[in-house]
Design an enzyme around this catalytic site. Structure first.
Site, PDB file in Angstrom:
ATOM      1  N   ALA A 125       3.104 -10.528  67.997  1.00 19.09           N
ATOM      2  CA  ALA A 125       3.419  -9.501  68.991  1.00 19.09           C
ATOM      3  C   ALA A 125       3.626 -10.100  70.390  1.00 19.09           C
ATOM      4  O   ALA A 125       4.668  -9.876  71.028  1.00 19.09           O
ATOM      5  CB  ALA A 125       2.291  -8.467  69.005  1.00 19.09           C
ATOM      6  N   GLY A 178       3.857 -13.410  71.319  1.00 25.48           N
ATOM      7  CA  GLY A 178       4.820 -14.522  71.343  1.00 25.48           C
ATOM      8  C   GLY A 178       6.263 -14.021  71.356  1.00 25.48           C
ATOM      9  O   GLY A 178       7.084 -14.483  72.150  1.00 25.48           O
ATOM     10  N   ASP A 207       5.965 -20.516  64.078  1.00 30.36           N
ATOM     11  CA  ASP A 207       4.847 -19.779  63.471  1.00 30.36           C
ATOM     12  C   ASP A 207       4.497 -20.439  62.143  1.00 30.36           C
ATOM     13  O   ASP A 207       5.329 -21.118  61.532  1.00 30.36           O
ATOM     14  CB  ASP A 207       5.223 -18.312  63.259  1.00 30.36           C
ATOM     15  CG  ASP A 207       4.009 -17.405  63.160  1.00 30.36           C
ATOM     16  OD1 ASP A 207       3.691 -16.714  64.153  1.00 30.36           O
ATOM     17  OD2 ASP A 207       3.351 -17.398  62.097  1.00 30.36           O
ATOM     18  N   ARG A 211     -13.186 -10.287  73.099  1.00 29.53           N
ATOM     19  CA  ARG A 211     -12.303 -11.449  72.977  1.00 29.53           C
ATOM     20  C   ARG A 211     -13.102 -12.668  72.508  1.00 29.53           C
ATOM     21  O   ARG A 211     -12.597 -13.529  71.796  1.00 29.53           O
ATOM     22  CB  ARG A 211     -11.645 -11.744  74.327  1.00 29.53           C
ATOM     23  CG  ARG A 211     -10.699 -10.627  74.799  1.00 29.53           C
ATOM     24  CD  ARG A 211     -10.200 -10.908  76.210  1.00 29.53           C
ATOM     25  NE  ARG A 211      -9.239  -9.933  76.689  1.00 29.53           N
ATOM     26  CZ  ARG A 211      -9.563  -8.848  77.400  1.00 29.53           C
ATOM     27  NH1 ARG A 211     -10.826  -8.599  77.685  1.00 29.53           N
ATOM     28  NH2 ARG A 211      -8.624  -8.020  77.835  1.00 29.53           N
ATOM     29  N   SER A 224      -3.941 -17.477  73.782  1.00 26.90           N
ATOM     30  CA  SER A 224      -4.886 -17.081  72.717  1.00 26.90           C
ATOM     31  C   SER A 224      -6.292 -16.887  73.288  1.00 26.90           C
ATOM     32  O   SER A 224      -6.730 -17.641  74.156  1.00 26.90           O
ATOM     33  CB  SER A 224      -4.924 -18.157  71.625  1.00 26.90           C
ATOM     34  OG  SER A 224      -3.626 -18.490  71.202  1.00 26.90           O
ATOM     35  N   ASP A 273      -4.156  -9.087  83.971  1.00 31.08           N
ATOM     36  CA  ASP A 273      -5.209  -8.214  84.508  1.00 31.08           C
ATOM     37  C   ASP A 273      -4.807  -7.656  85.876  1.00 31.08           C
ATOM     38  O   ASP A 273      -5.103  -6.502  86.199  1.00 31.08           O
ATOM     39  CB  ASP A 273      -6.537  -8.986  84.606  1.00 31.08           C
ATOM     40  CG  ASP A 273      -6.993  -9.498  83.242  1.00 31.08           C
ATOM     41  OD1 ASP A 273      -6.644  -8.862  82.231  1.00 31.08           O
ATOM     42  OD2 ASP A 273      -7.676 -10.541  83.186  1.00 31.08           O
ATOM     43  N   ARG A 323      -2.420  -4.840  85.397  1.00 32.30           N
ATOM     44  CA  ARG A 323      -3.142  -3.626  84.981  1.00 32.30           C
ATOM     45  C   ARG A 323      -3.890  -3.022  86.170  1.00 32.30           C
ATOM     46  O   ARG A 323      -4.001  -1.798  86.282  1.00 32.30           O
ATOM     47  CB  ARG A 323      -4.120  -3.984  83.848  1.00 32.30           C
ATOM     48  CG  ARG A 323      -3.373  -4.282  82.566  1.00 32.30           C
ATOM     49  CD  ARG A 323      -4.295  -4.706  81.436  1.00 32.30           C
ATOM     50  NE  ARG A 323      -3.553  -4.778  80.177  1.00 32.30           N
ATOM     51  CZ  ARG A 323      -3.929  -5.488  79.128  1.00 32.30           C
ATOM     52  NH1 ARG A 323      -5.040  -6.202  79.174  1.00 32.30           N
ATOM     53  NH2 ARG A 323      -3.208  -5.485  78.032  1.00 32.30           N
ATOM     54  N   HIS A 329     -11.314 -13.912  81.832  1.00 29.43           N
ATOM     55  CA  HIS A 329     -10.466 -12.886  81.200  1.00 29.43           C
ATOM     56  C   HIS A 329     -11.275 -12.194  80.099  1.00 29.43           C
ATOM     57  O   HIS A 329     -11.081 -12.425  78.908  1.00 29.43           O
ATOM     58  CB  HIS A 329      -9.205 -13.552  80.643  1.00 29.43           C
ATOM     59  CG  HIS A 329      -8.287 -12.598  79.941  1.00 29.43           C
ATOM     60  ND1 HIS A 329      -7.724 -11.515  80.571  1.00 29.43           N
ATOM     61  CD2 HIS A 329      -7.839 -12.561  78.662  1.00 29.43           C
ATOM     62  CE1 HIS A 329      -6.973 -10.862  79.704  1.00 29.43           C
ATOM     63  NE2 HIS A 329      -7.035 -11.473  78.533  1.00 29.43           N
TER      64      HIS A 329
HETATM   65  P1  NAI Z   1      -0.360 -11.599  66.292  1.00 28.65           P
HETATM   66  O1  NAI Z   1      -1.279 -11.575  65.125  1.00 28.65           O
HETATM   67  O2  NAI Z   1       0.674 -10.544  66.408  1.00 28.65           O
HETATM   68  O3  NAI Z   1       0.378 -13.008  66.350  1.00 28.65           O
HETATM   69  C1  NAI Z   1      -0.268 -14.224  66.189  1.00 28.65           C
HETATM   70  C2  NAI Z   1       0.661 -15.149  65.410  1.00 28.65           C
HETATM   71  O4  NAI Z   1       0.064 -16.447  65.361  1.00 28.65           O
HETATM   72  C3  NAI Z   1       0.904 -14.699  63.962  1.00 28.65           C
HETATM   73  O5  NAI Z   1       2.293 -14.492  63.738  1.00 28.65           O
HETATM   74  C4  NAI Z   1       0.347 -15.842  63.127  1.00 28.65           C
HETATM   75  O6  NAI Z   1       1.071 -16.082  61.932  1.00 28.65           O
HETATM   76  C5  NAI Z   1       0.465 -17.006  64.109  1.00 28.65           C
HETATM   77  N1  NAI Z   1      -0.383 -18.149  63.773  1.00 28.65           N
HETATM   78  C6  NAI Z   1      -1.649 -18.152  63.303  1.00 28.65           C
HETATM   79  N2  NAI Z   1      -2.072 -19.419  63.118  1.00 28.65           N
HETATM   80  C7  NAI Z   1      -1.055 -20.230  63.481  1.00 28.65           C
HETATM   81  C8  NAI Z   1      -0.888 -21.634  63.535  1.00 28.65           C
HETATM   82  N3  NAI Z   1      -1.851 -22.468  63.168  1.00 28.65           N
HETATM   83  N4  NAI Z   1       0.291 -22.121  63.975  1.00 28.65           N
HETATM   84  C9  NAI Z   1       1.289 -21.289  64.355  1.00 28.65           C
HETATM   85  N5  NAI Z   1       1.187 -19.947  64.328  1.00 28.65           N
HETATM   86  C10 NAI Z   1       0.027 -19.428  63.895  1.00 28.65           C
HETATM   87  O7  NAI Z   1      -1.306 -11.625  67.599  1.00 28.65           O
HETATM   88  P2  NAI Z   1      -0.876 -11.266  69.100  1.00 28.65           P
HETATM   89  O8  NAI Z   1      -1.121  -9.833  69.360  1.00 28.65           O
HETATM   90  O9  NAI Z   1       0.450 -11.845  69.359  1.00 28.65           O
HETATM   91  O10 NAI Z   1      -2.002 -12.061  69.921  1.00 28.65           O
HETATM   92  C11 NAI Z   1      -2.000 -13.477  69.915  1.00 28.65           C
HETATM   93  C12 NAI Z   1      -3.206 -14.013  70.687  1.00 28.65           C
HETATM   94  O11 NAI Z   1      -3.048 -13.718  72.066  1.00 28.65           O
HETATM   95  C13 NAI Z   1      -4.556 -13.385  70.297  1.00 28.65           C
HETATM   96  O12 NAI Z   1      -5.573 -14.369  70.283  1.00 28.65           O
HETATM   97  C14 NAI Z   1      -4.805 -12.372  71.388  1.00 28.65           C
HETATM   98  O13 NAI Z   1      -6.165 -12.077  71.545  1.00 28.65           O
HETATM   99  C15 NAI Z   1      -4.236 -13.115  72.576  1.00 28.65           C
HETATM  100  N6  NAI Z   1      -3.879 -12.288  73.719  1.00 28.65           N
HETATM  101  C16 NAI Z   1      -4.171 -12.816  74.954  1.00 28.65           C
HETATM  102  C17 NAI Z   1      -3.835 -12.151  76.099  1.00 28.65           C
HETATM  103  C18 NAI Z   1      -4.149 -12.772  77.429  1.00 28.65           C
HETATM  104  O14 NAI Z   1      -4.004 -12.094  78.463  1.00 28.65           O
HETATM  105  N7  NAI Z   1      -4.550 -14.020  77.493  1.00 28.65           N
HETATM  106  C19 NAI Z   1      -3.173 -10.821  76.039  1.00 28.65           C
HETATM  107  C20 NAI Z   1      -2.877 -10.374  74.697  1.00 28.65           C
HETATM  108  C21 NAI Z   1      -3.221 -11.099  73.579  1.00 28.65           C
END
Ligand code: NAI
Length: 308
Positions: free
Chosen positions: A10, A12, A32, A88, A119, A148, A151, A175
């Site tokens: 989502a 990425g 990915d 988190r 992440s 943040d 928001r 965060h």
């Molecule tokens: P998601 O589940 O939609 O996407 C994560 C992707 O990482 C998946 O497509 C998965 O197949 C892939 N993945 C897993 N292991 C992998 C590896 N070893 N190599 C390559 N790809 C791999 O999750 P989403 O919603 O995109 O969130 C991703 C991360 O970002 C989460 O940890 C989330 O908590 C964090 N996040 C951080 C924010 C921030 O402000 N720092 C804001 C929103 C999310």
């Protein structure tokens, strides 16, 4: 300018889309671990190019890091997001292993890369990237404060019943719901402090809603948000790629600044072609300093769970 985004989920994919829409990068590689997933997202996004009018070339790769070779900037979004009710910090067990492997693999093919860590738990993951790669500190940036702060501005505009472009404000600190430090005392509406317009009660509402901003969305969506996180990351990437010298709160390794040491936590920095070009030390009130210290203790506690 070549940008790699690891994790085509989502956040990425959203970040790749915003980067492409802003049309400043020649190439974006989405990578990915899920077979065919990044290729599919890249193809879908490329089919928006003629509709949205961008020339950025987006390609996908299933875990083949040779495709990322020579990247100037890499964004790490790989790992699991939180579900409703989770913090988190609870993601550390799975995400630490993923982030460490991804960061070292990126570096093998792009020794001069600047890494943006997304992440969660993001401050600890940023610290882990320092420990795992040994890259200079200006080249490792944690994204959290930019989101943040967006928001925070959203809630400020709501409370003030003002257009978002009239308000300004910043969130520093860790965060996390408990660790965020929204600087309400510094927030402004058209350069006038918001305390001129808002009651104490309203200001507290803004601060509290900002701190649970991510959790509110996780409750509504069933998973964490992606549009604003993707847009926030694209803003950091653009500031570096276009040498904008723009200020964002980002997680960076502190060595004495704000009275903190050996920790990555959100503070205002200037982003330009060299990544973090300056850490900006703004004047904090005693109450804000105390909140920052408390936030740092929380981040250090999570860092203690790392096996590095
Ligand atoms: P998601 O589940 O939609 O996407 C994560 C992707 O990482 C998946 O497509 C998965 O197949 C892939 N993945 C897993 N292991 C992998 C590896 N070893 N190599 C390559 N790809 C791999 O999750 P989403 O919603 O995109 O969130 C991703 C991360 O970002 C989460 O940890 C989330 O908590 C964090 N996040 C951080 C924010 C921030 O402000 N720092 C804001 C929103 C999310």
């Amino acid at each position: 300018m070549k940008v790699t985004v690891v994790g085509a989920g989502a956040v990425g994919a959203s970040c790749a889309e915003y980067i492409a829409m802003k049309n400043f990068a020649a190439e974006v590689v989405l990578l990915d671990i899920k077979e065919g997933y990044a290729e599919g997202k890249a193809m879908d996004l490329m089919q928006t190019a003629s509709l949205n009018g961008f020339d950025t070339k987006i390609t996908g790769s299933t875990n083949d890091y040779s495709k990322t070779a020579g990247s100037d900037i890499a964004v790490i979004t790989s790992g699991i997001p939180r579900k409703p009710g989770m913090t988190r910090e609870e993601l550390i067990g799975i995400n630490a292993g993923i982030v460490k492997t991804v960061a070292t693999s990126l570096l093998e093919h792009s020794p001069n890369v600047t890494i943006i860590v997304v992440s969660n738990p993001m401050d600890t993951m940023t610290y882990l990237v320092h420990k795992a790669t040994g890259l200079p500190k200006n080249k490792i940036i944690g994204m959290g404060g930019a989101l943040d702060s967006a928001r925070f501005k959203y809630r400020l505009a709501q409370a003030l019943e003002a257009p978002i472009s009239d308000v300004d404000g910043m969130v520093i600190g860790g965060h996390s719901d408990k660790g965020m430090v929204p600087l309400i005392g510094h927030a402004t509406r058209n350069s006038v402090k918001v305390s001129e317009f808002l009651s104490e009660e309203k200001m507290n509402w803004v601060v509290e809603e900002t701190k649970v901003g991510g959790a509110t969305l996780t409750g509504l969506l069933g998973t964490s948000a992606w549009y604003a996180p993707g847009a926030a990351v694209s803003g950091l990437v653009q500031a570096i790629a276009c040498d904008q010298k723009k200020m964002f709160p980002c997680s960076t390794l502190l060595e004495g600044e704000y009275g903190l040491d050996d920790i990555c936590i959100g503070v205002p920095v200037i982003l330009g072609k060299d990544g973090i070009e300056k850490i900006v030390e703004i004047e904090l009130s005693d109450a804000e300093k105390a909140k920052m210290q408390e936030s740092a203790e929380g981040v250090k506690k999570t860092n203690g769970l790392l096996e590095v």
